[in-house]
Design a protein around this motif. Structure first.
Motif, PDB file in Angstrom:
ATOM      1  N   TRP A  18     -10.603  -1.494   2.561  1.00  0.00           N
ATOM      2  CA  TRP A  18      -9.333  -1.309   3.257  1.00  0.00           C
ATOM      3  C   TRP A  18      -8.274  -2.251   2.697  1.00  0.00           C
ATOM      4  O   TRP A  18      -8.582  -3.387   2.308  1.00  0.00           O
ATOM      5  CB  TRP A  18      -9.503  -1.604   4.742  1.00  0.00           C
ATOM      6  CG  TRP A  18     -10.244  -0.536   5.470  1.00  0.00           C
ATOM      7  CD1 TRP A  18      -9.953   0.792   5.507  1.00  0.00           C
ATOM      8  CD2 TRP A  18     -11.421  -0.699   6.279  1.00  0.00           C
ATOM      9  NE1 TRP A  18     -10.872   1.466   6.284  1.00  0.00           N
ATOM     10  CE2 TRP A  18     -11.782   0.581   6.774  1.00  0.00           C
ATOM     11  CE3 TRP A  18     -12.213  -1.791   6.646  1.00  0.00           C
ATOM     12  CZ2 TRP A  18     -12.876   0.777   7.600  1.00  0.00           C
ATOM     13  CZ3 TRP A  18     -13.295  -1.586   7.472  1.00  0.00           C
ATOM     14  CH2 TRP A  18     -13.622  -0.313   7.930  1.00  0.00           C
ATOM     15  N   THR A  19      -7.026  -1.746   2.696  1.00  0.00           N
ATOM     16  CA  THR A  19      -5.924  -2.618   2.290  1.00  0.00           C
ATOM     17  C   THR A  19      -5.525  -3.467   3.495  1.00  0.00           C
ATOM     18  O   THR A  19      -5.978  -3.220   4.625  1.00  0.00           O
ATOM     19  CB  THR A  19      -4.703  -1.795   1.845  1.00  0.00           C
ATOM     20  OG1 THR A  19      -4.274  -1.017   2.962  1.00  0.00           O
ATOM     21  CG2 THR A  19      -5.024  -0.893   0.675  1.00  0.00           C
ATOM     22  N   PHE A  20      -4.655  -4.405   3.217  1.00  0.00           N
ATOM     23  CA  PHE A  20      -4.129  -5.295   4.247  1.00  0.00           C
ATOM     24  C   PHE A  20      -3.544  -4.472   5.416  1.00  0.00           C
ATOM     25  O   PHE A  20      -3.873  -4.688   6.581  1.00  0.00           O
ATOM     26  CB  PHE A  20      -3.036  -6.119   3.550  1.00  0.00           C
ATOM     27  CG  PHE A  20      -2.394  -7.158   4.375  1.00  0.00           C
ATOM     28  CD1 PHE A  20      -3.062  -8.323   4.683  1.00  0.00           C
ATOM     29  CD2 PHE A  20      -1.101  -6.981   4.834  1.00  0.00           C
ATOM     30  CE1 PHE A  20      -2.448  -9.293   5.445  1.00  0.00           C
ATOM     31  CE2 PHE A  20      -0.484  -7.949   5.593  1.00  0.00           C
ATOM     32  CZ  PHE A  20      -1.163  -9.108   5.896  1.00  0.00           C
ATOM     33  N   THR A  21      -2.680  -3.482   5.079  1.00  0.00           N
ATOM     34  CA  THR A  21      -2.019  -2.670   6.107  1.00  0.00           C
ATOM     35  C   THR A  21      -3.030  -1.809   6.867  1.00  0.00           C
ATOM     36  O   THR A  21      -2.925  -1.656   8.085  1.00  0.00           O
ATOM     37  CB  THR A  21      -0.976  -1.737   5.446  1.00  0.00           C
ATOM     38  OG1 THR A  21      -0.300  -2.468   4.451  1.00  0.00           O
ATOM     39  CG2 THR A  21       0.001  -1.190   6.441  1.00  0.00           C
ATOM     40  N   GLN A  22      -4.003  -1.262   6.133  1.00  0.00           N
ATOM     41  CA  GLN A  22      -5.001  -0.415   6.803  1.00  0.00           C
ATOM     42  C   GLN A  22      -5.824  -1.224   7.800  1.00  0.00           C
ATOM     43  O   GLN A  22      -6.115  -0.758   8.893  1.00  0.00           O
ATOM     44  CB  GLN A  22      -5.934   0.209   5.758  1.00  0.00           C
ATOM     45  CG  GLN A  22      -5.298   1.370   5.011  1.00  0.00           C
ATOM     46  CD  GLN A  22      -6.160   1.820   3.847  1.00  0.00           C
ATOM     47  OE1 GLN A  22      -6.896   1.037   3.260  1.00  0.00           O
ATOM     48  NE2 GLN A  22      -6.064   3.084   3.510  1.00  0.00           N
ATOM     49  N   TRP A  23      -6.184  -2.446   7.408  1.00  0.00           N
ATOM     50  CA  TRP A  23      -6.972  -3.284   8.312  1.00  0.00           C
ATOM     51  C   TRP A  23      -6.150  -3.648   9.550  1.00  0.00           C
ATOM     52  O   TRP A  23      -6.633  -3.553  10.684  1.00  0.00           O
ATOM     53  CB  TRP A  23      -7.455  -4.552   7.588  1.00  0.00           C
ATOM     54  CG  TRP A  23      -8.169  -5.494   8.515  1.00  0.00           C
ATOM     55  CD1 TRP A  23      -7.694  -6.664   9.020  1.00  0.00           C
ATOM     56  CD2 TRP A  23      -9.458  -5.306   9.088  1.00  0.00           C
ATOM     57  NE1 TRP A  23      -8.610  -7.228   9.865  1.00  0.00           N
ATOM     58  CE2 TRP A  23      -9.707  -6.403   9.930  1.00  0.00           C
ATOM     59  CE3 TRP A  23     -10.436  -4.303   8.986  1.00  0.00           C
ATOM     60  CZ2 TRP A  23     -10.888  -6.543  10.652  1.00  0.00           C
ATOM     61  CZ3 TRP A  23     -11.606  -4.443   9.707  1.00  0.00           C
ATOM     62  CH2 TRP A  23     -11.824  -5.556  10.524  1.00  0.00           C
ATOM     63  N   GLN A  24      -4.912  -4.044   9.306  1.00  0.00           N
ATOM     64  CA  GLN A  24      -4.058  -4.384  10.446  1.00  0.00           C
ATOM     65  C   GLN A  24      -3.914  -3.177  11.381  1.00  0.00           C
ATOM     66  O   GLN A  24      -4.048  -3.312  12.590  1.00  0.00           O
ATOM     67  CB  GLN A  24      -2.678  -4.816   9.948  1.00  0.00           C
ATOM     68  CG  GLN A  24      -2.651  -6.252   9.445  1.00  0.00           C
ATOM     69  CD  GLN A  24      -1.258  -6.659   9.017  1.00  0.00           C
ATOM     70  OE1 GLN A  24      -0.523  -5.857   8.453  1.00  0.00           O
ATOM     71  NE2 GLN A  24      -0.903  -7.883   9.263  1.00  0.00           N
ATOM     72  N   GLY A  25      -3.640  -1.996  10.794  1.00  0.00           N
ATOM     73  CA  GLY A  25      -3.463  -0.786  11.608  1.00  0.00           C
ATOM     74  C   GLY A  25      -4.694  -0.493  12.439  1.00  0.00           C
ATOM     75  O   GLY A  25      -4.604  -0.109  13.606  1.00  0.00           O
TER      76      GLY A  25
END
Lengths: 72, 685
Positions: B566-573
């Motif tokens: 996961w990317t940073f944004t995907q993990w945060q989301g």
């Protein structure tokens, strides 16, 4: 200017339905342009404005398609 | 559905912030007694106006359906009543989604009839499967898109119920029902949109600015008193209120073309608020783990960087927040503790900068910077959706079996309304059983009022004007009461179910026996739906919360083990969606554990590029593997070794700041893990 119903596999559909879909698509494109040009934020009543634009586009579409005699 | 704000300890007032009437607390009552009549007037007028608009929408839909000589014009009226919402944005956007849902449901009805010709059992089974699938998708989606999926489900049930007695007429009936429902949607949308300007963008602006200021104050509160017990409670409230912004964004987008087109900015703003809250938590965790002298010293250093006017209003301006980010990032230090605090503070400022950009879109759209955010449907947990689907399948299935076995003439009404009740109320989760009771009571009220008007007043009149005036006698008061939060659970169903009961047609028939049968079928359907909601309950809030926590630690372990990239944004989301789905009743420990997975995952993703090279890379991979296995003693050991190794690299080597940041990241992970050892150290299942 006259229209006939569209026959899709035996189901008769009003010719206005695809014209409304087309007018809706054109209205959406016009809306994107209006937002990009900053015109949308000068409108007092966005819903009323959009509805009016939709009616104008729909009327123009009906007239144009009527003259083109596509639905005859 | 009108937002519910239940506080029945005082009178009703119109609240500009909430966009609806609400109950005032008793202390406010004493203060306002002197102007009581004026207040009643101020509250009653908007509610009655809504009732008038509801009547106008229903009358317009009926007029159009009568003019086109459709066979069941009351479906147009019912549809208009459902589309009418006190909040304008809700109506416009809901109308579009409802149209799409109706179209999909109609196509499904035609397809199922073609696949199962002359085969009732197969058709009914497929109908149940379709309704269950729509309920599943509807629970997974959000807001109005969820409503569209729901519509696709019960449009099929409505069409199927009309088609079953006369299957050879399927195409004609499907076209008629679709036309009636579409006319209702268009009428309701038109009347509401043209008679009100709406105030959702203003409400959103007010809520967003309040949240930015309060998040900034929360951060300052942590710096002033890191050990305060109020911090976690304040954070919980901020997370909940931030999650509550999402439906208001949809409403504002429904009212403003510019907000609709640039709504990614507002979604990024919501993500920014979550990021700011998470950054503040990292600072809090770090300060709490330090000796008091050192903690106070670092807190004072951070507070010195903040401009004095920041929380009282400057945080609302993007440029102030951006300048603050630069200040924190520019700090040069060899103290890893100070580096960690500065980086986490920069995260707070970055998050607030994104939120302030969202506010700029609402205040002065020209100044807002466009943001790119790929639409990313992240499902917090599939279990509630699965339970809803099973409930629809079993609940409607039993109603179908009951109709087949008893051959009850009004059984199809019961099938239809059991499906509508279950599908409509399931997303309310824990409130659904109470809402089902409201649905039954509301339908009973509607049945009595509709019966009285139909058989005592309408029977002597024939013109459409008379019909509209008679409808207004019922719809104006019922509509007005439906916007009062206390009565909404009863009177919203009453407005919706009034039309199918009243059932005006081109040639009216006044048959009391038929009316009683229809009313009985409708009420029985609502009761059956309510029973299904009670007998197949939603997972309890505690169970749902625990699942969200368990799913998050599972995902964290997958991330650490490299099984997910996961990317940073995907993990945060992913974590933000779970925070938004966390029930209010969740245990503070569960909430804290869920929040703690966010920074750990973020740091793992940031450390990922370093894990590719050299000896330090191998150590970081070992650390990730140990974290994935829940082996905390090994995690602690590797972290110490890694920190020493990175610290031992001479300062003359390039990349001093990067190394310091990496050490700060490792420290942040160590502190988060140390705070919840039994959680991160639990054995993976």
């Amino acid at each position: 200017m006259s229209f006939v119903e569209i026959n899709i596999l035996g189901v008769l559909i009003s010719p206005l339905v695809p014209l409304m879909a087309l007018a809706f698509a054109i209205t959406m494109i016009l809306r994107v342009i209006a937002v990009e040009l900053g015109l949308a934020r000068r409108v007092w009543h966005p819903a009323l404005f959009e509805f009016s634009v939709f009616l104008i586009v729909l009327s123009a579409t009906v007239v144009i398609f009527g003259h083109l005699k596509i639905y005859h | 559905m009108a937002p519910l704000h239940l506080n029945p300890s005082g009178p009703i007032r119109h609240d500009a912030r909430l966009g609806c009437a609400r109950w005032l607390p008793m202390d406010a009552v004493a203060h306002e007694k002197s102007s009581g009549i004026a207040n009643v007037f101020v509250t009653a007028v908007p509610a009655l106006l809504f009732g008038v608009r509801l009547t106008a929408a229903v009358s317009l839909a009926l007029f159009t359906a009568f003019y086109l000589e459709l066979d069941a014009p009351y479906w147009a009226g019912t549809s208009a009543a459902i589309v009418c919402q006190p909040v304008v944005g809700s109506s416009l956007l809901k109308g579009v989604y409802r149209l799409v849902g109706t179209l999909v449901g109609t196509i499904a009805a035609l397809a199922l009839t073609a696949v199962f010709p002359q085969e009732r059992a197969g058709f009914l089974f497929a109908m149940l499967l379709w309704a269950a699938a729509c309920s599943f998708v509807s629970t997974l989606l959000k807001n109005f898109a969820a409503y569209g999926a729901m519509l696709a489900g019960y449009t099929l049930i409505i069409i199927a119920s009309s088609v079953i007695p006369q299957p050879d007429q399927i195409f004609q009936i499907a076209m008629n029902r679709a036309s009636e429902i579409s006319i209702g949607i268009a009428s309701g949308t038109l009347v509401i949109a043209l008679t009100s300007l709406g105030d959702s963008p203003q409400r959103l602006e007010m809520l967003l600015s309040e949240l930015i200021e309060e998040t900034a104050r929360h951060f300052e509160g942590i710096l002033a008193e890191p050990w305060s017990a109020a911090g976690p409670e304040k954070r919980r409230m901020l997370i909940k209120r931030t999650a509550d912004l999402i439906p208001v964004i949809d409403q504002a987008a429904g009212e403003s073309p510019e907000i609709m087109q640039r709504r990614a900015i507002l979604r990024v703003a919501v993500d920014g608020l979550f990021a700011a809250i998470s950054g503040a938590r990292i600072v809090e965790t770090h300060l709490r783990g330090l000796p008091s002298d050192e903690a106070n010293h670092i807190a004072a250093e951070i507070a010195d960087v903040l401009p004095p006017e920041w929380s009282p209003g400057a945080a609302l301006y993007r440029d102030f927040d951006a300048a603050l980010v630069r200040k924190f990032m520019a700090i040069k230090t060899n103290d890893v503790s100070w580096r960690l605090a500065a980086d986490a503070s920069a995260e707070v400022a970055t998050g607030l900068e994104a939120a302030a950009n969202g506010l700029a879109l609402l205040r002065d759209p020209r100044t807002a910077r466009d943001a790119v955010r790929m639409p990313n449907v992240i499902v917090a947990d599939y279990l509630p959706a699965l339970v809803n689907a099973i409930r629809v399948f079993i609940g409607v299935g039993i109603a179908v079996l009951f109709w087949i076995v008893t051959q009850w003439p009004a059984g199809l009404y019961a099938v239809m309304f059991s499906g509508i009740t279950i599908m409509l109320l399931s997303p309310l989760l824990d409130l659904s059983s109470k809402a089902a009771l409201g649905q039954v009571v509301g339908t009973l009220i509607a049945a009595v009022v509709a019966g009285l008007l139909k058989f005592t007043v309408l029977i002597n009149h024939e013109t459409f004007l008379a019909l509209s005036l008679i409808l207004s006698l019922a719809l104006v008061p019922i509509g007005a009461l439906s916007v009062v939060p206390l009565f909404a659970p009863v009177f919203i169903p009453a407005t919706v179910n009034f039309m199918p009961l009243f059932a005006p047609t081109n040639v009216m028939t006044f048959d009391p026996q038929n009316y009683l049968n229809t009313a009985l079928g409708l009420v029985a359907g609502c009761v059956a739906g309510g029973i299904a909601l009670v007998l197949i309950p939603h997972p309890s809030p505690a169970h749902r919360a625990q699942r969200l926590v368990d799913l998050s630690i599972r995902d964290l372990r997958r991330l650490a083990a490299g099984r997910r990239r996961w990317t940073f944004t995907q993990w945060q989301g992913r974590i933000y969606s779970r925070l938004a789905a966390l029930p209010e009743e969740a245990d503070p420990v569960q909430r804290s554990r869920l929040v703690s997975t966010l920074p750990v995952g973020v740091q793992l993703i940031r450390l990922r590029p370093l894990s590719k090279h050299g000896r330090i890379g191998a150590e970081i991979r070992d650390f990730s593997d140990a974290l994935a296995a829940g082996d905390l003693p090994r995690v602690r050991h590797i972290l110490k070794v890694l920190d020493k190794e990175i610290a031992s690299i001479p300062e003359s080597e390039p990349g001093v700041r990067g190394r310091m940041r990496a050490r700060a990241m490792l420290l942040a992970v160590a502190e988060a893990v140390a705070r919840s050892t039994d959680f991160f150290g639990s054995q993976p299942t």
